[in-house]
Design a protein around this motif. Structure first.
Motif, PDB file in Angstrom:
ATOM      1  N   HIS A   4     -10.584   0.733 -17.811  1.00 30.55           N
ATOM      2  CA  HIS A   4      -9.621   1.183 -16.813  1.00 30.55           C
ATOM      3  C   HIS A   4      -9.444   0.067 -15.789  1.00 30.55           C
ATOM      4  O   HIS A   4     -10.403  -0.366 -15.166  1.00 30.55           O
ATOM      5  CB  HIS A   4     -10.180   2.442 -16.159  1.00 30.55           C
ATOM      6  N   GLU A  73      -2.410   1.659 -12.472  1.00 38.04           N
ATOM      7  CA  GLU A  73      -3.568   1.914 -13.309  1.00 38.04           C
ATOM      8  C   GLU A  73      -3.171   1.726 -14.762  1.00 38.04           C
ATOM      9  O   GLU A  73      -2.110   2.192 -15.190  1.00 38.04           O
ATOM     10  CB  GLU A  73      -4.097   3.321 -13.082  1.00 38.04           C
ATOM     11  N   TRP A  75      -4.987   1.608 -18.820  1.00 34.92           N
ATOM     12  CA  TRP A  75      -6.126   1.817 -19.689  1.00 34.92           C
ATOM     13  C   TRP A  75      -5.850   1.109 -21.013  1.00 34.92           C
ATOM     14  O   TRP A  75      -4.717   1.138 -21.519  1.00 34.92           O
ATOM     15  CB  TRP A  75      -6.329   3.306 -19.969  1.00 34.92           C
ATOM     16  N   ASP A 115     -14.142   4.970 -16.669  1.00 31.88           N
ATOM     17  CA  ASP A 115     -14.062   6.258 -15.986  1.00 31.88           C
ATOM     18  C   ASP A 115     -15.289   7.107 -16.307  1.00 31.88           C
ATOM     19  O   ASP A 115     -15.728   7.167 -17.452  1.00 31.88           O
ATOM     20  CB  ASP A 115     -12.810   7.018 -16.441  1.00 31.88           C
ATOM     21  N   VAL A 117     -15.865  10.945 -15.458  1.00 33.43           N
ATOM     22  CA  VAL A 117     -15.342  12.174 -14.866  1.00 33.43           C
ATOM     23  C   VAL A 117     -16.510  13.091 -14.541  1.00 33.43           C
ATOM     24  O   VAL A 117     -17.306  13.429 -15.414  1.00 33.43           O
ATOM     25  CB  VAL A 117     -14.343  12.861 -15.829  1.00 33.43           C
TER      26      VAL A 117
END
Length: 126
Positions: A4, A73, A75, A115, A117
């Motif tokens: 990311h 952003e 990815w 990432d 989460v």
């Protein structure tokens, strides 16, 4: 696992907030997304548009808000895929000049990572 990339950006001083956000939101993605290496290597792309009046009010209230106009952003499946995009001849020929028409590339700040989460959809992520 995807990587990311976050890029904090500032608009050119010659543009109003409205001009910057309209161009970045509507025109730049057409140019950026037209490049084959982007289509092949970028898994996801999003923009975060700073609300200048609200940011100014919160800053005046003492909150430490960043001095940027937006955040990009991206990815990709790997760091190598991201580097392939940024080193691609067509990307450099087509996308970079477009970016220079609305943002301060020399003042952009990047962060790269993965990432994790921890909270999703109102509950602790598993």
């Amino acid at each position: 696992m995807t990587v990311h990339l976050t890029i904090l950006i500032k608009k050119l001083d010659s543009l109003t907030d409205e001009q910057f956000h309209a161009y970045w939101s509507n025109e730049h993605p057409k140019i950026w997304g037209s490049v084959p290496i982007v289509q092949a290597k970028i898994v996801k792309y999003s923009q975060f548009h700073v609300d200048a009046p609200t940011t100014a009010a919160l800053r005046a209230a003492g909150l430490p808000l960043a001095e940027y106009d937006g955040e990009v952003e991206m990815w990709a499946d790997s760091m190598e895929d991201l580097m392939a995009v940024f080193q691609d001849e067509e990307y450099l020929r087509v996308v970079v000049p477009d970016e220079e028409s609305f943002l301060k590339r020399s003042e952009a700040v990047m962060m790269l990572g993965n990432d994790e989460v921890k909270w999703d959809n109102g509950k602790k992520a598993e």
